[in-house]
Enzyme design. Structure first.
Site, short mmCIF file in Angstrom:
data_model
loop_
_atom_site.label_atom_id
_atom_site.label_comp_id
_atom_site.label_asym_id
_atom_site.label_seq_id
_atom_site.Cartn_x
_atom_site.Cartn_y
_atom_site.Cartn_z
CD GLU A 63 -13.23 -12.04 -2.98
OE1 GLU A 63 -11.82 -12.49 -3.51
OE2 GLU A 63 -14.02 -12.66 -2.52
CG LEU A 106 -36.24 -12.78 -1.09
CD1 LEU A 106 -37.65 -13.37 -1.32
CD2 LEU A 106 -36.62 -11.47 -2.28
NE ARG A 142 -21.67 -13.14 2.22
CZ ARG A 142 -22.50 -13.85 3.03
NH1 ARG A 142 -23.65 -13.69 3.32
NH2 ARG A 142 -21.58 -15.21 3.24
CB CYS A 175 -20.41 -3.52 -2.89
SG CYS A 175 -19.21 -3.36 -2.26
N GLY A 219 -36.20 -3.32 4.54
CA GLY A 219 -35.99 -2.68 5.35
C GLY A 219 -35.69 -0.98 5.12
CB THR A 278 -15.99 -4.08 -8.47
OG1 THR A 278 -15.72 -5.13 -7.03
CG2 THR A 278 -17.38 -3.88 -8.92
CE LYS A 310 -17.42 1.04 -5.55
NZ LYS A 310 -16.78 0.10 -5.97
CE LYS A 325 -22.43 -6.75 5.32
NZ LYS A 325 -22.18 -8.03 4.29
CG ASP A 354 -2.01 0.81 1.07
OD1 ASP A 354 -3.35 0.33 0.81
OD2 ASP A 354 -2.98 2.38 0.44
C1 UGA Z 1 -21.83 -7.16 -1.32
C2 UGA Z 1 -21.88 -8.56 -2.01
O1 UGA Z 1 -22.59 -9.13 -1.10
C3 UGA Z 1 -21.17 -9.71 -2.20
O2 UGA Z 1 -21.13 -10.34 -2.37
C4 UGA Z 1 -19.87 -8.70 -2.89
O3 UGA Z 1 -18.30 -9.24 -2.78
C5 UGA Z 1 -19.69 -7.33 -2.77
O4 UGA Z 1 -21.33 -6.43 -2.32
C6 UGA Z 1 -18.92 -6.30 -3.23
O5 UGA Z 1 -19.10 -6.66 -4.01
O6 UGA Z 1 -17.81 -5.98 -2.42
P1 UGA Z 1 -21.47 -6.21 0.95
O7 UGA Z 1 -22.06 -4.80 0.63
O8 UGA Z 1 -20.68 -6.21 2.16
O9 UGA Z 1 -21.58 -7.64 -0.20
O10 UGA Z 1 -22.29 -6.40 1.49
P2 UGA Z 1 -24.34 -6.83 1.14
O11 UGA Z 1 -24.50 -8.31 2.64
O12 UGA Z 1 -24.37 -7.77 0.39
O13 UGA Z 1 -25.25 -6.50 1.92
C7 UGA Z 1 -25.66 -5.09 1.46
C8 UGA Z 1 -26.05 -4.00 1.01
O14 UGA Z 1 -27.67 -4.90 1.37
C9 UGA Z 1 -26.43 -4.05 2.86
O15 UGA Z 1 -26.96 -2.29 3.23
C10 UGA Z 1 -27.78 -4.82 3.77
O16 UGA Z 1 -28.60 -4.27 4.54
C11 UGA Z 1 -29.12 -4.89 2.22
N1 UGA Z 1 -29.98 -5.57 2.10
C12 UGA Z 1 -29.30 -6.86 2.20
C13 UGA Z 1 -30.82 -5.76 2.46
O17 UGA Z 1 -31.23 -4.68 2.99
N2 UGA Z 1 -31.53 -6.86 2.59
C14 UGA Z 1 -31.42 -8.05 2.93
O18 UGA Z 1 -32.04 -9.00 2.15
C15 UGA Z 1 -29.68 -8.26 2.19
#
Ligand code: UGA
Length: 430
Positions: free
Chosen positions: A151, A250, A154, A260, A253, A121, A263, A320, A30
């Site tokens: 990648e 599903l 999460r 991620c 909320g 990404t 954007k 989250k 880095d």
């Molecule tokens: C997401 C993807 O799930 C990963 O597979 C991916 O690698 C990553 O982006 C990335 O591109 O680097 P992440 O952003 O860590 O991962 O979080 P998620 O668990 O996917 O949640 C994303 C958002 O969706 C959160 O704000 C969460 O609260 C919301 N969410 C998720 C909901 O509102 N409802 C759901 O049922 C699930």
């Protein structure tokens, strides 16, 4: 294998550490010296369950190194992973300047054949872009290949996601190059798919976009449930039993946040536009998402009879659970809107408060959920941390000025919470 990982953000740090844990020699590079110094002292720049222990184990075993010396790390490596940030520009387009900088760094250091892997990404076509940058700037006459290996980890479950991904996607120019990457992942024993570079790049965006579609879809259904008196949790359960649909993603909320989805969806809309395709479906997904917080705050305002001078206790600040990441966190939107309406905000989050303080200075930060509840006119649940499900609700009720809960993540059982004497409002549930 000797591996160089450029960038020690979420993806770089976790990927590099996991590759070391699989028995490879890894140098994570880095350009921010302070970050590397901290990592060398065992201090993690992010909160991620299990990361600190894994870093320590691999540093102690001399398989994992942190350095600012890109040249040295690239010279030693057979494979170089680009894991730098790809932030959005104002128009939604992905800013590739860090990727370009990393590619130039590799070009300056290249001393023989390397495989250069895009793990960040990046929009379709970035493999070609990296190839051009390295070709134009290389200081040594050598061949190299550029691979896309997106990648899918999460935040909050990054280590287990990286060790046990649903699939490994390798977008390579030739079979031989792909096989080298296959070797690296062989011990993981997960499904692997070899594609061309463009397809791999699109798979990453299509995956995130599809998950975002599921979230906005169930949130739209939640609005309909609110208008009819139906229960979105039951609807999601019923729909999810269809094996073609599934239960994951599903949960209705406050919508999706984080570094991620927002954007990446904008970037895909932008890429589509550049290619001459109007991705209306994803524009609607973004619009539905944008409406979530104003709708929630409107309900709080209406049910509390106006927010001026009201004390609102906020539970959960990170975007989250299981992360301290505040990027695009719904808490920021909710709190700023409540503050604008004249409310006084008290808040608690198990790990994100230090980060939150930099963005939300006007909030009174508390040591726990009970302190938040003291004399509160209402509680708003923004992030579904597990500990919020285990609170002593009787104690919470007695501490509050008025026992009202606005549950933005459907954490609690509506019937039970009302029976305990709370006024309770949640998302898409009568
Ligand atoms: C997401 C993807 O799930 C990963 O597979 C991916 O690698 C990553 O982006 C990335 O591109 O680097 P992440 O952003 O860590 O991962 O979080 P998620 O668990 O996917 O949640 C994303 C958002 O969706 C959160 O704000 C969460 O609260 C919301 N969410 C998720 C909901 O509102 N409802 C759901 O049922 C699930």
């Amino acid at each position: 294998m000797n591996i160089c990982v450029i960038g020690t953000g979420y993806v770089g740090l976790v990927t590099g550490t996991v590759f070391a844990d699989l028995g490879n020699d890894v140098t994570c590079v880095d350009k921010i010296k302070g970050k590397i110094d901290s990592l060398n002292k065992g201090i993690m720049p992010i909160y991620e369950p299990g990361l600190e222990e894994m870093v320590k184990r691999n540093v102690d075993d001399n398989r994992l190194f942190f350095s600012t010396d890109l040249k040295d790390a690239v010279e030693k490596a057979e494979i170089v992973f680009i894991c730098v940030g790809t932030p959005p520009k104002d128009n939604g387009e992905t800013d590739l300047s860090f990727v370009e900088g990393a590619a130039k760094g590799v070009a300056n250091a290249i001393n023989g054949y390397k495989i250069i892997v895009n793990k960040s990404t990046v929009p379709v076509g970035t493999g070609d872009f990296v190839r051009d940058v390295v070709e134009k700037n290389k200081t040594h006459n050598t061949s190299f290949d550029v691979v896309s290996n997106p990648e899918f980890l999460r935040e909050g479950s990054a280590i287990s996601d990286a060790l046990s991904p649903d699939r490994i996607i390798i977008g390579a120019p030739t079979k031989q190059v792909a096989v080298k990457l296959l070797e690296l992942y062989a011990t993981i024993g997960r499904p692997m798919l070899i594609t061309d570079v463009y397809s791999a790049e699109i798979i990453k965006y299509a995956s995130n976009a599809f998950l975002a579609i599921k979230i906005s879809f169930i949130n739209a259904i939640a609005d309909i449930c609110e208008l009819t008196g139906a229960n979105v949790s039951d609807v999601a359960k019923g729909v999810g039993y269809d094996s073609r649909i599934g239960h994951a993603f599903l949960n209705a909320g406050l919508g999706f946040g984080g570094s991620c989805f927002p954007k990446d969806i904008q970037s895909l809309v932008h890429t589509a536009e550049r290619l001459g395709y109007d991705f209306k479906l994803l524009k609607d997904v973004l619009d539905i998402n944008k409406e979530r917080v104003p709708h929630f705050v409107e309900i709080i305002k209406y049910k509390t009879g106006g927010l001026k001078g009201k004390v609102i206790g906020v539970l959960g600040l990170s975007f989250k659970p299981d992360t301290d990441d505040m990027r695009d966190a719904k808490s920021v939107e909710v709190i700023n809107m409540l503050l604008n309406e004249g409310a006084v905000i008290k808040a608690y989050d198990p790990v994100a408060m230090e980060n939150a303080k930099k963005i939300l200075p006007a909030v009174k930060y508390c040591a726990n959920a009970y302190e938040v509840s003291e004399d509160a006119d209402a509680l708003a649940i923004i992030t579904e941390w597990r500990e919020f499900k285990l609170l002593n609700m009787e104690r919470i009720k007695n501490l509050m000025r008025r026992p009202v809960i606005f549950d933005g993540r459907n954490v609690y059982d509506a019937e039970r919470t009302k029976k305990m004497g709370f006024e309770y409002y949640s998302i898409g549930r009568a």
